[in-house]
Design a protein around this motif. Sequence first.
Motif, mmCIF file in Angstrom:
data_model
loop_
_atom_site.group_PDB
_atom_site.id
_atom_site.type_symbol
_atom_site.label_atom_id
_atom_site.label_comp_id
_atom_site.label_asym_id
_atom_site.label_seq_id
_atom_site.Cartn_x
_atom_site.Cartn_y
_atom_site.Cartn_z
ATOM 1 N N MET A 1 0.831 -1.207 0.000
ATOM 2 C CA MET A 1 0.000 0.000 0.000
ATOM 3 C C MET A 1 0.865 1.256 0.000
ATOM 4 N N TYR B 1 -7.899 -1.576 -2.658
ATOM 5 C CA TYR B 1 -6.937 -2.671 -2.460
ATOM 6 C C TYR B 1 -7.549 -3.754 -1.588
ATOM 7 N N TYR B 2 -8.138 -3.352 -0.479
ATOM 8 C CA TYR B 2 -8.757 -4.340 0.398
ATOM 9 C C TYR B 2 -9.987 -4.980 -0.246
ATOM 10 N N ILE C 1 -6.580 2.639 -1.123
ATOM 11 C CA ILE C 1 -6.428 1.689 -0.023
ATOM 12 C C ILE C 1 -7.705 0.864 0.140
#
Length: 171
Positions: free
Chosen positions: A40, A77-78, A74
């Motif tokens: 990240m 991404y998760y 972020i």
Amino acid sequence: MTQDYAASRPYLPDPATAPELFDGVLTRRVMAYFIDLAIMGALVLALTIAGAIVGVLTLGLGFAALVFVIPAAIVLYYGATLGSSRRATVGMQMMDIVLTPTRGQPLDGWMAILHAAVFWLTFWICWPISLLFALFTPRRQMIHDFVVGTLMVRRSPMMRHWQNARRSAFY
């Protein structure tokens, strides 16, 4: 607890009967966290450089977008990693752990984003309590796992467990 409720709850592995599913899970989670943090960080650095270039080209207007782009990256991404069929971030995949729902609902992108949001919230408030909490739970669940209804287990033993369960269902 009624019988209907007990029957509707999915089977949760027990550390006493399946210790291989929980072997080193907490250590693996910490290592996966640092790997994901590095990924990240690289993603945020790349977006910051791209945002700086766009900001210069737009005479400063592009800098305002960084306030939204970085948190969105972020969250995506998760959502893309935990919400995928692998149910693990890149760091979790490298550490051979997988996120499993405990309340009978599927683990989709929104559940993954909620899991990550509650994780960061509890981690920012007091990370030592979250880690200590996991030391005293039999399945090594952290506070955010209980809140969201998830369980972290080793992937390779869980795959063998599922395959054995399927085989025994046919016999």
